[in-house]
Design a protein around this motif. Structure first.
Motif, short mmCIF file in Angstrom:
data_model
loop_
_atom_site.label_atom_id
_atom_site.label_comp_id
_atom_site.label_asym_id
_atom_site.label_seq_id
_atom_site.Cartn_x
_atom_site.Cartn_y
_atom_site.Cartn_z
N LEU A 140 -24.61 -5.95 -22.23
CA LEU A 140 -23.27 -5.35 -22.18
C LEU A 140 -23.33 -3.83 -22.12
O LEU A 140 -22.56 -3.19 -21.39
N ILE A 141 -24.24 -3.23 -22.87
CA ILE A 141 -24.28 -1.77 -22.95
C ILE A 141 -25.34 -1.16 -22.02
O ILE A 141 -25.40 0.06 -21.86
N GLY A 142 -26.16 -2.02 -21.41
CA GLY A 142 -27.15 -1.53 -20.47
C GLY A 142 -28.28 -0.75 -21.09
O GLY A 142 -28.85 0.14 -20.46
N VAL A 143 -28.63 -1.05 -22.32
CA VAL A 143 -29.70 -0.34 -23.03
C VAL A 143 -30.67 -1.37 -23.61
O VAL A 143 -30.24 -2.33 -24.26
N ASP A 144 -31.94 -1.16 -23.36
CA ASP A 144 -32.95 -2.05 -23.96
C ASP A 144 -32.97 -1.88 -25.47
O ASP A 144 -32.82 -0.76 -25.98
N MET A 145 -33.19 -2.98 -26.17
CA MET A 145 -33.17 -2.94 -27.63
C MET A 145 -34.36 -3.71 -28.17
O MET A 145 -34.60 -4.86 -27.79
N SER A 146 -35.08 -3.08 -29.06
CA SER A 146 -36.23 -3.74 -29.67
C SER A 146 -35.75 -4.78 -30.68
O SER A 146 -34.62 -4.69 -31.20
N PRO A 147 -36.58 -5.77 -30.98
CA PRO A 147 -36.19 -6.74 -32.01
C PRO A 147 -35.87 -6.08 -33.35
O PRO A 147 -34.94 -6.49 -34.04
N ALA A 148 -36.65 -5.05 -33.71
CA ALA A 148 -36.43 -4.38 -34.99
C ALA A 148 -35.05 -3.73 -35.03
O ALA A 148 -34.32 -3.84 -36.03
N MET A 149 -34.67 -3.04 -33.95
CA MET A 149 -33.35 -2.39 -33.92
C MET A 149 -32.23 -3.42 -33.90
O MET A 149 -31.20 -3.24 -34.57
N ALA A 150 -32.39 -4.49 -33.14
CA ALA A 150 -31.37 -5.53 -33.08
C ALA A 150 -31.14 -6.14 -34.46
O ALA A 150 -29.99 -6.37 -34.88
N CYS A 151 -32.23 -6.39 -35.19
CA CYS A 151 -32.10 -6.97 -36.53
C CYS A 151 -31.42 -6.00 -37.47
O CYS A 151 -30.58 -6.40 -38.29
N PHE A 152 -31.78 -4.72 -37.37
CA PHE A 152 -31.15 -3.71 -38.24
C PHE A 152 -29.65 -3.64 -37.98
O PHE A 152 -28.84 -3.61 -38.93
N ILE A 153 -29.23 -3.62 -36.72
CA ILE A 153 -27.81 -3.52 -36.38
C ILE A 153 -27.06 -4.76 -36.87
O ILE A 153 -26.01 -4.65 -37.50
N LEU A 198 -27.28 -12.35 -34.95
CA LEU A 198 -28.56 -11.69 -34.68
C LEU A 198 -29.03 -11.98 -33.26
O LEU A 198 -29.46 -11.07 -32.55
N ILE A 199 -28.94 -13.24 -32.85
CA ILE A 199 -29.36 -13.60 -31.49
C ILE A 199 -28.47 -12.93 -30.45
O ILE A 199 -28.94 -12.44 -29.42
N TRP A 200 -27.17 -12.87 -30.73
CA TRP A 200 -26.24 -12.25 -29.78
C TRP A 200 -26.53 -10.76 -29.64
O TRP A 200 -26.54 -10.22 -28.52
N VAL A 201 -26.76 -10.09 -30.76
CA VAL A 201 -27.05 -8.64 -30.69
C VAL A 201 -28.36 -8.40 -29.95
O VAL A 201 -28.47 -7.44 -29.18
N TYR A 202 -29.33 -9.27 -30.12
CA TYR A 202 -30.63 -9.06 -29.48
C TYR A 202 -30.60 -9.37 -27.98
O TYR A 202 -31.17 -8.62 -27.17
N TYR A 203 -29.91 -10.45 -27.61
CA TYR A 203 -29.94 -10.87 -26.21
C TYR A 203 -28.73 -10.39 -25.40
O TYR A 203 -28.87 -9.99 -24.24
#
Length: 220
Positions: A82-95, A72-77
């Protein structure tokens, strides 16, 4: 002596209910996404050539063999970098939760499909059925009976795993408990209430899992 005072939590019941809804929301959405991903990966692992199954096996083992909190921390931070796209905490948790659930559901699907006797495939081919139809009409219904208890148990685990989203400030039940504790200075009452709510939600699911397993045992 510590004086318990659950009445002190009365002003915060709105936050508690809001957190519970967020927890249930993440459970339902990530279970649905995980099931879809797991079905896709599980089928490919039993039918696709090796050059496809090897990367899928790598995905499964990476997510099964590393802690969900780290994922979860890796996907969020790290993933946004790596992909150059901002990600909200909600989306990071969902992914993260969906990928984690998908890895376990994929193995459940694979095990259930492989548990069906190969004679079922041969019988379907003998009456002129195509492979896809054999899978949908003969193999998958039988495999599902084997998989249901594992599905329920994994879903129970998924609900408990949602408590980790509080680490990235998503307002689930545990996060709201932290906020309430900071305001009320009643940590024992807050976390006791949270534990009771988790139990109230999860205990019926465990009863359902036990009942299904008993019925399946009797059927066998």
């Amino acid at each position: 002596m510590y004086v318990w005072d659950f009445a002190a939590l009365k002003p915060y019941w709105g936050l508690i209910c809001q957190g519970l809804l967020v927890t249930v929301y993440y459970t339902v959405t990530t279970v649905v996404a995980g099931l879809a991903l797991g079905l896709f990966v599980g089928i490919l692992r039993t039918t696709a050539p090796r050059w496809i199954t090897v990367p899928l096996r790598l995905y499964i083992e990476v997510f099964r063999c590393t802690p969900l909190l780290v994922q979860l921390i890796w996907v969020y931070y790290a993933l946004p970098v790596l992909i150059g796209v901002d990600m909200s905490p909600a989306m990071a948790c969902f992914i993260a939760l969906s990928l984690y659930a998908g890895s376990f559901y994929a193995e459940i699907f694979r095990g259930g499909i492989e548990a069906v006797d190969t004679g079922q495939w041969e019988a379907g081919r003998a009456i002129g059925m195509r492979r896809g139809k054999i899978f949908r009409r003969i193999v998958l219904p039988q495999a599902t009976q084997v998989m249901i208890p594992s599905f329920i148990n994994q879903t129970i685990m998924q609900l408990k795993n949602t408590s980790l989203v509080s680490v990235v400030a998503v307002g689930d039940l545990l996060y709201q408990g932290t906020v309430i504790t900071a305001s009320s200075y009643k940590p024992l009452e807050v976390y006791t209430t949270i534990a009771v709510l988790y139990f109230v939600v999860l205990f019926p699911l465990t009863l359902i899992a036990d009942r299904v397993e008993l019925k399946m045992g009797a059927h066998r």
